[in-house]
Design a protein around this motif. Sequence first.
Motif, PDB file in Angstrom:
ATOM      1  N   THR A 119       6.090   7.388  -1.272  1.00  0.00           N
ATOM      2  CA  THR A 119       7.351   7.289  -0.540  1.00  0.00           C
ATOM      3  C   THR A 119       8.514   7.705  -1.429  1.00  0.00           C
ATOM      4  O   THR A 119       9.432   8.413  -0.989  1.00  0.00           O
ATOM      5  CB  THR A 119       7.561   5.847  -0.036  1.00  0.00           C
TER       6      THR A 119
ATOM      7  N   GLN B 187      12.834   6.929   5.347  1.00  0.00           N
ATOM      8  CA  GLN B 187      11.511   7.275   4.849  1.00  0.00           C
ATOM      9  C   GLN B 187      10.453   6.268   5.301  1.00  0.00           C
ATOM     10  O   GLN B 187       9.346   6.647   5.709  1.00  0.00           O
ATOM     11  CB  GLN B 187      11.526   7.347   3.320  1.00  0.00           C
TER      12      GLN B 187
ATOM     13  N   ARG C  16       7.111   6.791   7.680  1.00  0.00           N
ATOM     14  CA  ARG C  16       5.753   6.499   7.227  1.00  0.00           C
ATOM     15  C   ARG C  16       5.097   5.407   8.068  1.00  0.00           C
ATOM     16  O   ARG C  16       3.874   5.281   8.074  1.00  0.00           O
ATOM     17  CB  ARG C  16       5.769   6.084   5.747  1.00  0.00           C
TER      18      ARG C  16
END
Length: 465
Positions: free
Chosen positions: A178, A330, A334
């Motif tokens: 990440t 982010q 994800r």
Amino acid sequence: MNNDKTDFAYQMVYRYLSRLTHELPEGPAVKLPSLRLLARRLRVSISTVQNAYSLLEKEGRICSVPKSGYYALPQPCNDVHCEGEDLLARFQAGTRRPDMFVFGADEPTLLQSLDGPLLSVERDLMRHYPCQSDPRYQPFGDIELRTALAAYYTSSTEHCWHPDNVFIGPDKTGVLKTVLKALQLRDCAVLVESPCGWNILRTLQSFGVRVIELCTDADGVIDPDELEGLLRHSEVKMAVLSSRMDTVRGRIMALEQRQRLAEVLNRHGVWVLENDSQGGLCFDEQFTPLRDLIDPEKLLIVGAFDKTIGLEAPFGYLLTRHSRALWHRQLLLRSFRLPPIRQKAIARLYNSGQLDKHLHALRLCLQQRVEHLGLMIDDFLGDDVTFERPQGGATIWLESKHRVDMGRVFERLLEQRIVIAPGELFSVRGLHQQSLCLSGAADWTQNIESMLVHVRNALMQERLG
């Protein structure tokens, strides 16, 4: 007549020992009876037993260890199949096999874990938080755990953290990916201390990152002048460094040296990712972590619970004060979906003080174990390796005194169902080929002395020149 009788006695002892060593189970070397004990048991002279042992040693079926005695060496087993040509793949395959003695895995909580208390807390929580038909989705992690981590990392009003600065991921690798994605580091240069954990190295490589290795010395020290030169000429975007100690070798850098290191990093404005997976395993807790010296706007802290709590707590985490919107985006992309009850249970271990008590006991246990292993290495491998006593963690880093083919050492031990961690695993450009890593958290119900006999013999047999 006397000669015939001596020959008969010698052959009798030889046959007895041959049968004894043949009937031993496959696996590590087994210590054999002493000369005096066997002479008394078989009612022969000590010299007769000595002659039988000498012949078996010449045949490579036993070996002698000064001040310890004789050990039976089982013949190499050729049915060990650890798939893959890649060294890391073979290492990982070996560690997964139940019939292997894993002597090189860095798993401190094998000595003492909080898995039992964690699952007990989780069972209690299940009664208070029954499963909902539509549980709320928490993409950044359970707020109770994030709050607990923020409190744990706050050391003063100057160095304080808030739940909004904390993010939870499925594991440390997921969190690191990440970070690489959020900072757009694909095809960029990232600096790592070397030796470096193989999981970090392989994750960086999987993103096409150009890994620059900066070697630490035996004391875990990075040369600030060398670092200055690399940052000036290599366009490094991020540096991955340990929190308090070199996580592979267990060496702690002095405060003055860390301050000089931080000054260079801050001056160049690079991202600093502090690897804090084992910061809590320093035997001396008084060392200032690197994060307290780094520009907070350029600081990222990555950690995981499995090295301190146990394998039932696999989650990783990230602490950063930089642009919450960036990290929110982010993590939403994800879509990490993590069990909330297990996260709450981990938080309760923090808040109740159980984790602090556990870490204190684990550090003592690790310190005693690696000190004991160090003494045994001195006894069994003192002519073959050098090493520094670690100041934390579960492993000991060994340097061969002689040029050896460590890859062949690894393979030879694999045939004996022993898995070590060769130094090459901790580099992406072939460094540390004369090194290996052994763990004090291995299974000590096994005969550790016999394992070290195998390691010593493999090092001797694979010497170069």
